[in-house]
Design an enzyme around this catalytic site. Structure first.
Site, PDB file in Angstrom:
ATOM      1  N   ASP A 166      -8.290   5.173   4.005  1.00 54.00           N
ATOM      2  CA  ASP A 166      -8.007   3.904   3.293  1.00 54.00           C
ATOM      3  C   ASP A 166      -9.027   3.089   2.963  1.00 54.00           C
ATOM      4  O   ASP A 166      -9.378   2.508   1.767  1.00 54.00           O
ATOM      5  CB  ASP A 166      -6.769   3.142   3.878  1.00 54.00           C
ATOM      6  N   GLU A 199      -2.507  -4.949  -3.022  1.00 51.46           N
ATOM      7  CA  GLU A 199      -2.922  -5.920  -4.210  1.00 51.46           C
ATOM      8  C   GLU A 199      -2.836  -5.383  -5.562  1.00 51.46           C
ATOM      9  O   GLU A 199      -2.317  -5.814  -6.410  1.00 51.46           O
ATOM     10  CB  GLU A 199      -4.260  -6.352  -4.075  1.00 51.46           C
ATOM     11  N   HIS A 258      -3.299   0.357  -3.637  1.00 56.17           N
ATOM     12  CA  HIS A 258      -3.260  -0.578  -2.507  1.00 56.17           C
ATOM     13  C   HIS A 258      -2.339  -1.489  -2.913  1.00 56.17           C
ATOM     14  O   HIS A 258      -1.806  -1.827  -3.705  1.00 56.17           O
ATOM     15  CB  HIS A 258      -4.923  -1.206  -2.378  1.00 56.17           C
ATOM     16  N   CYS A 290     -10.197  -3.909  -4.302  1.00 53.60           N
ATOM     17  CA  CYS A 290      -9.258  -4.758  -4.515  1.00 53.60           C
ATOM     18  C   CYS A 290     -10.032  -6.487  -4.919  1.00 53.60           C
ATOM     19  O   CYS A 290      -9.594  -7.372  -5.777  1.00 53.60           O
ATOM     20  CB  CYS A 290      -8.115  -5.265  -3.548  1.00 53.60           C
ATOM     21  N   ASN A 317       1.070  -1.200   0.051  1.00 54.96           N
ATOM     22  CA  ASN A 317      -0.101   0.004  -0.104  1.00 54.96           C
ATOM     23  C   ASN A 317       0.845   1.242   0.028  1.00 54.96           C
ATOM     24  O   ASN A 317       1.702   1.421   0.850  1.00 54.96           O
ATOM     25  CB  ASN A 317      -0.658  -0.039   1.141  1.00 54.96           C
TER      26      ASN A 317
END
Length: 158
Positions: free
Chosen positions: A148, A60, A58, A88, A47
């Site tokens: 986030d 992923e 992020h 994600c 991230n």
């Protein structure tokens, strides 16, 4: 010929290393890595929303981008220190990633139930290290964490 099961512990170690890197950079400690079905690393990331001032990076998505183009993602394995958020999770579904290995889902459950209901294999490692690292960050930076995950921080009435 019997196919060997990938070593999820070794894969998770890569994601944890990425989470530690993100934390050392002043960001949210979430790391991820994308592997092929045989356990070969395709890409890794963390991230970087805080570091790069980019809400789309992020763990992923960073690992996915660094994996480059693949002919197919059907047999790939996304390994992440935290259950993937809806954003994600959408990436996993969009590209047909078949397995998601998560470090923990205590601090945030994300879209893992939806992914599982739609045929994605979910492997929860229940990692106390992943859980502790993120819990300590959330406790120290609740405003950044809420940003986030798309939650509004409650304002204090004066």
């Amino acid at each position: 010929m019997m196919r060997m099961k990938p070593n999820y512990e070794q894969m998770m170690a890569v994601a944890i290393e990425e989470a530690r890197t993100g934390l050392a950079e002043g960001g949210i400690p979430i790391g991820a890595a994308l592997f092929d079905s045989g356990g070969q690393l395709l890409g890794r990331g963390h991230n970087r929303r805080v570091q790069d001032d980019d809400p789309s990076i992020h763990g992923e998505t960073d690992a996915f981008r660094k994996s480059g183009r693949q002919e197919s993602y059907r047999g790939t394995i996304m390994v992440t220190t935290l259950a993937p958020c809806w954003y994600c999770s959408g990436l996993v579904r969009q590209f047909g990633i078949g397995t998601v290995v998560i470090g923990e889902a205590e601090n945030f459950r994300g879209g893992i139930d939806w992914l599982s209901e739609n045929g994605v294999e979910i492997v929860d490692m229940n990692s106390s290290e992943c859980s502790r690292m993120l819990r300590e960050y959330i406790d120290a930076h609740p405003d950044v964490w809420n940003e986030d995950i798309g939650e509004e921080t409650a304002e204090i009435a004066l």
